[in-house]
Design a protein around this motif. Structure first.
Motif, PDB file in Angstrom:
ATOM      1  N   ALA A 148       3.282  44.519  12.976  1.00 27.13           N
ATOM      2  CA  ALA A 148       1.849  43.682  12.843  1.00 27.13           C
ATOM      3  C   ALA A 148       1.757  42.731  13.869  1.00 27.13           C
ATOM      4  CB  ALA A 148       1.801  43.226  11.542  1.00 27.13           C
ATOM      5  N   VAL A 149       3.125  42.108  14.263  1.00 24.01           N
ATOM      6  CA  VAL A 149       3.272  41.149  15.086  1.00 24.01           C
ATOM      7  C   VAL A 149       2.916  41.680  16.773  1.00 24.01           C
ATOM      8  CG1 VAL A 149       4.766  39.419  16.456  1.00 24.01           C
ATOM      9  CG2 VAL A 149       4.759  39.535  14.019  1.00 24.01           C
ATOM     10  N   ALA A 150       3.286  42.732  17.100  1.00 25.15           N
ATOM     11  CA  ALA A 150       3.156  43.396  18.166  1.00 25.15           C
ATOM     12  C   ALA A 150       3.299  44.918  18.290  1.00 25.15           C
ATOM     13  CB  ALA A 150       4.161  42.490  19.298  1.00 25.15           C
ATOM     14  N   PRO A 151       2.554  45.396  19.258  1.00 25.60           N
ATOM     15  CA  PRO A 151       2.719  46.874  19.344  1.00 25.60           C
ATOM     16  C   PRO A 151       3.966  47.247  19.955  1.00 25.60           C
ATOM     17  CG  PRO A 151       1.256  46.306  21.250  1.00 25.60           C
ATOM     18  CD  PRO A 151       1.612  44.969  20.178  1.00 25.60           C
ATOM     19  N   GLY A 158      -5.663  39.599  20.810  1.00 29.32           N
ATOM     20  CA  GLY A 158      -6.939  39.578  20.917  1.00 29.32           C
ATOM     21  C   GLY A 158      -7.465  38.360  20.234  1.00 29.32           C
ATOM     22  N   ASP A 159      -6.453  37.553  19.516  1.00 29.95           N
ATOM     23  CA  ASP A 159      -7.077  36.313  18.933  1.00 29.95           C
ATOM     24  C   ASP A 159      -7.065  35.400  19.870  1.00 29.95           C
ATOM     25  OD1 ASP A 159      -7.111  37.540  16.428  1.00 29.95           O
ATOM     26  OD2 ASP A 159      -5.040  36.961  15.876  1.00 29.95           O
ATOM     27  N   ARG A 180      -5.598  31.752  24.238  1.00 31.87           N
ATOM     28  CA  ARG A 180      -5.262  33.115  23.974  1.00 31.87           C
ATOM     29  C   ARG A 180      -3.964  33.279  23.170  1.00 31.87           C
ATOM     30  NH1 ARG A 180      -6.058  36.980  29.093  1.00 31.87           N
ATOM     31  NH2 ARG A 180      -6.248  38.723  27.556  1.00 31.87           N
ATOM     32  N   VAL A 181      -3.996  34.055  22.134  1.00 36.35           N
ATOM     33  CA  VAL A 181      -2.673  34.420  21.373  1.00 36.35           C
ATOM     34  C   VAL A 181      -1.842  35.386  22.046  1.00 36.35           C
ATOM     35  CG1 VAL A 181      -1.773  34.744  19.036  1.00 36.35           C
ATOM     36  CG2 VAL A 181      -3.863  33.226  19.407  1.00 36.35           C
ATOM     37  N   SER A 207      -1.743  28.583  29.358  1.00 32.36           N
ATOM     38  CA  SER A 207      -1.428  27.989  28.006  1.00 32.36           C
ATOM     39  C   SER A 207      -1.912  28.931  26.964  1.00 32.36           C
ATOM     40  CB  SER A 207      -2.292  26.673  27.654  1.00 32.36           C
ATOM     41  OG  SER A 207      -2.037  25.645  28.478  1.00 32.36           O
ATOM     42  N   PHE A 208      -0.798  29.386  25.895  1.00 27.36           N
ATOM     43  CA  PHE A 208      -0.955  30.094  24.852  1.00 27.36           C
ATOM     44  C   PHE A 208      -0.694  29.599  23.664  1.00 27.36           C
ATOM     45  CE2 PHE A 208       0.656  32.326  29.050  1.00 27.36           C
ATOM     46  CZ  PHE A 208      -0.507  33.163  29.229  1.00 27.36           C
TER      47      PHE A 208
END
Length: 395
Positions: free
Chosen positions: A37-40, A54-55, A61-62, A77-78
């Motif tokens: 779920a964290v990353a593809p 996408g958040d 951006r996340v 910045s993230f």
């Protein structure tokens, strides 16, 4: 700065150990589901690309993985998506990248691994404000708040709720394990694998003394490693402890991954120590100049501050409870047998006196007036024929 001893196996731990096989298998499945779920990408590596969830949080951006190679020159910045909370939301890590217009070395500045360490975050923020990517060659990656739940509570350790609240020192867990049964280990793995390892040529992990202690302007650094030694000596500070200290430190994990790293200590916890912050900002800018990331003349270094380098550290520990009056200051030279503290009871009667077991300099001292038996009140730094003391320093 405190002594941390291995805990004995209590009844609760024994009961947990009896069922650990099934529990680990189940939690590994849960961790793998969370990782998906964290990353593809299962385990991002260099060149795999930055992964955006996408958040957007507060206009930022996340990401769940970072590759600085695919970023345009400039400042970015993230929020990095870390491990899940018990409620299913995520802990986020604040990340900034300053990427130069020209290629060059990649330096990581990390803070917030312990939640009571404020000056490191201010130090990293101050350095990043000075950077102008148009005149840079290379990249600086800043990570401000690795252990967000600890920071929220101004606590040194991560409050893990897997079996009631356990306070976990995440700086004993690196490089971490994304599939571990506990959240702090998974978080350490995510940060190390998806944020740091593929993006750094060098690393600096900033800390302070632990709550209840004060410390000199200080490094914990492997001076036997030439690249580490060269960076550590660029700071106009008071002391360097030449010792690897504990397994699981972020600096040690980076070194094991081929990334020279060390651990600056910026004085007191829980406050902004502006006088010390200025020293570490100056030293960090020296490191950037040393690696050619920014241009300019090197400022003051350890030669100017007459830095004291030693490989031994020992604590002076109370043998009973009471109120402690310290008789020595930070960085003070102390002779063997010199009285360093007096302890009194509630009537003001002297119940104990403490002396230095050997000559050296005061590296850290307790700030709280009360002390139980077994509490370190002074840490002595000294040079020795054989390195000792890695079992007592707490970065």
């Amino acid at each position: 700065m405190t002594i941390e001893r291995a805990e004995s196996l209590d009844r609760r731990d024994f009961m947990i150990a009896a069922t650990v096989g099934a529990a680990v298998a189940l939690k590994a499945e849960q961790a793998q589901a969370q990782s998906a779920a964290v990353a593809p990408t299962a385990s991002p590596s260099a060149g795999s690309g930055t992964v955006y969830t996408g958040d957007i949080i507060d206009g930022k951006r996340v990401i769940s993985a970072l590759d600085v190679a695919d970023l345009a020159p400039g400042k970015h910045s993230f929020y990095f998506q870390g491990v899940q909370m018990p409620t299913g939301q995520h802990w986020y890590v604040s990340v900034m990248v300053a990427k130069g217009a020209a290629p060059g070395k990649r330096l990581g500045l990390i803070s917030g691994i312990h939640g009571d360490e404020m000056s490191p975050m201010h130090t990293v923020q101050s350095v990043m404000r000075q950077l102008e990517p148009a005149g840079m060659s290379g990249t600086v990656l800043a990570v401000f708040d690795v252990s967000r739940p600890a920071i929220e509570g101004m606590e040194r350790r991560w409050p893990s709720s897997g079996r009631g609240i356990d306070l976990i020192d995440i700086n004993r867990l690196f490089p971490g394990n994304e599939n571990a049964p506990d959240a702090p280990s998974r978080h350490a793995g995510l940060v190390f694998n998806r944020l740091l390892r593929a993006n750094l040529d060098y690393g600096i992990d900033f800390h302070t003394a632990a709550t209840g202690m004060d410390m000199t302007a200080f490094h914990l650094a492997r001076m036997d490693l030439p690249e580490v030694k060269a960076m550590a000596e660029l700071y106009p500070i008071e002391q360097i402890f030449d010792n690897p200290a504990y397994p699981g430190l972020l600096a040690n994990a980076l070194i094991a991954a081929g990334i020279p790293a060390f651990t600056p200590e910026i004085g007191r916890p829980r406050v902004f120590d502006h006088e010390m912050i200025a020293l570490f900002v100056e030293g960090t800018m020296n490191v950037l100049k040393h690696h050619g990331i920014v241009a300019g003349a090197i400022g003051r270094t350890g030669k100017d501050s007459n830095v004291f380098v030693a490989d031994g550290m020992l604590p002076i520990v109370t043998n009973r409870g009471g109120f402690v009056e310290l008789l020595v200051k930070l960085n003070e030279a102390v002779e063997a047998g010199q009285k360093v503290a007096v302890q009194r009871n509630t009537f003001g009667e002297v119940v104990a006196e403490y002396t230095a077991p050997r000559s050296g300099k005061v590296g850290a001292r307790r700030t709280d007036a009360t002390a139980e038996a077994g509490t370190p009140i002074v840490f002595m730094l000294f040079d020795s024929a054989q390195a000792v003391g890695g079992d007592v320093v707490v970065e």
